[in-house]
Design a protein around this motif. Sequence first.
Motif, PDB file in Angstrom:
ATOM      1  N   LEU A  63       0.863  -1.178   0.000  1.00 34.35           N
ATOM      2  CA  LEU A  63       0.000   0.000   0.000  1.00 34.35           C
ATOM      3  C   LEU A  63       0.893   1.219   0.000  1.00 34.35           C
ATOM      4  N   ILE A  64       0.347   2.323  -0.498  1.00 35.87           N
ATOM      5  CA  ILE A  64       1.043   3.608  -0.467  1.00 35.87           C
ATOM      6  C   ILE A  64       0.338   4.511   0.534  1.00 35.87           C
ATOM      7  N   PHE A  65       1.117   5.121   1.424  1.00 36.06           N
ATOM      8  CA  PHE A  65       0.548   6.107   2.345  1.00 36.06           C
ATOM      9  C   PHE A  65       1.203   7.456   2.079  1.00 36.06           C
ATOM     10  N   ASP A  66       0.413   8.501   2.093  1.00 38.93           N
ATOM     11  CA  ASP A  66       0.925   9.854   1.930  1.00 38.93           C
ATOM     12  C   ASP A  66       1.269  10.425   3.294  1.00 38.93           C
ATOM     13  N   ALA A  67       2.466  10.993   3.407  1.00 44.02           N
ATOM     14  CA  ALA A  67       2.841  11.581   4.690  1.00 44.02           C
ATOM     15  C   ALA A  67       3.984  12.566   4.524  1.00 44.02           C
TER      16      ALA A  67
ATOM     17  N   VAL B  32       6.393  13.817   6.871  1.00 38.62           N
ATOM     18  CA  VAL B  32       6.761  13.369   8.218  1.00 38.62           C
ATOM     19  C   VAL B  32       6.951  14.534   9.181  1.00 38.62           C
ATOM     20  N   GLY B  33       7.092  15.747   8.649  1.00 37.96           N
ATOM     21  CA  GLY B  33       7.179  16.907   9.513  1.00 37.96           C
ATOM     22  C   GLY B  33       5.887  17.224  10.234  1.00 37.96           C
ATOM     23  N   SER B  34       4.805  16.596   9.812  1.00 39.32           N
ATOM     24  CA  SER B  34       3.495  16.776  10.451  1.00 39.32           C
ATOM     25  C   SER B  34       3.193  15.586  11.342  1.00 39.32           C
ATOM     26  N   ASP B  35       3.026  15.829  12.632  1.00 42.13           N
ATOM     27  CA  ASP B  35       2.713  14.738  13.551  1.00 42.13           C
ATOM     28  C   ASP B  35       1.371  14.103  13.213  1.00 42.13           C
ATOM     29  N   VAL B  36       0.401  14.914  12.819  1.00 44.50           N
ATOM     30  CA  VAL B  36      -0.910  14.383  12.441  1.00 44.50           C
ATOM     31  C   VAL B  36      -0.778  13.427  11.257  1.00 44.50           C
ATOM     32  N   ALA B  37       0.052  13.791  10.282  1.00 42.02           N
ATOM     33  CA  ALA B  37       0.255  12.930   9.117  1.00 42.02           C
ATOM     34  C   ALA B  37       0.926  11.621   9.498  1.00 42.02           C
ATOM     35  N   CYS B  38       1.864  11.669  10.446  1.00 41.59           N
ATOM     36  CA  CYS B  38       2.539  10.445  10.895  1.00 41.59           C
ATOM     37  C   CYS B  38       1.555   9.502  11.581  1.00 41.59           C
ATOM     38  N   VAL B  39       0.737  10.038  12.454  1.00 46.76           N
ATOM     39  CA  VAL B  39      -0.252   9.217  13.156  1.00 46.76           C
ATOM     40  C   VAL B  39      -1.228   8.596  12.162  1.00 46.76           C
TER      41      VAL B  39
END
Length: 259
Positions: free
Chosen positions: A58-62, A64-71
């Motif tokens: 699977l591909i996830f968009d993130a 990584v500088g965003s904590d919300v995106a990491c979670v």
Amino acid sequence: MTHQVCMVTGAATGIGAATALRFAGAGWAVALGNFDDSTREAALAVEAQCRRLGAETLIFDADVGSDVACVKAVETVAKQWQRIDALINCAGTTRFIPHGDLASVDDMEFERVYRVNLIGMFQMTRAAVPVLRESSTPSHSSSVINISSLASLNGTGSSIAYAASKGAVNTLTLSLARNLAPHIRVNALAPGMVDDGLPRRVLGEAAYAEIVDSMTEVAPLKRVSQPGEIADLAWFIAAHAPAMTGQVIAAENGLLLNG
């Protein structure tokens, strides 16, 4: 779900792409981290190669500088496979600024580089820890592998901000290894020049070729590394090194011998 699962940030190109392919070829399911639409085509191409090797993906968009995106990214992977056995933190950024040009490295540049290279690495690891810990067994601990750099060991590299961020990655690795044991092992890889890695994406082809030639000449082994070599090390640590944690492993073609 019986496969082991590897989550790779920065998986569209370079070391991240090679790492995704290495784990896929070994029979792992692979979650590929993509930054945004600018890298999506490359990420899709890597995913297609992984699938041709028989891997679930699977591909996830993130960012990584965003904590919300990491979670959110970890939640996406956990929902798909209910486990994460290895997190490989490959996402990184830099700009080429001569180390002597102190005036060109302001606080904004330091914050920009640290936001991705260090804070982003910490945030993604923190988000993944509960799933990594749950996936660990007495016979096989889960693994976090942080991509550092030779710059972290000798203060060289693309800029002072980059070198400092990678030095901090090494310290982060030690602290996490101590505090996440015994269920999660944490190690770092510190490559020297890697062909087709981050420098190629930042520089033009002509400038990049000059750097490759220069690094080849000064390296005692008279070569630069390929992304697949670093991917092989990551896979070995995750799959075959149960006693290894808190290590920063240099793979730099002998450049540290130059002092």
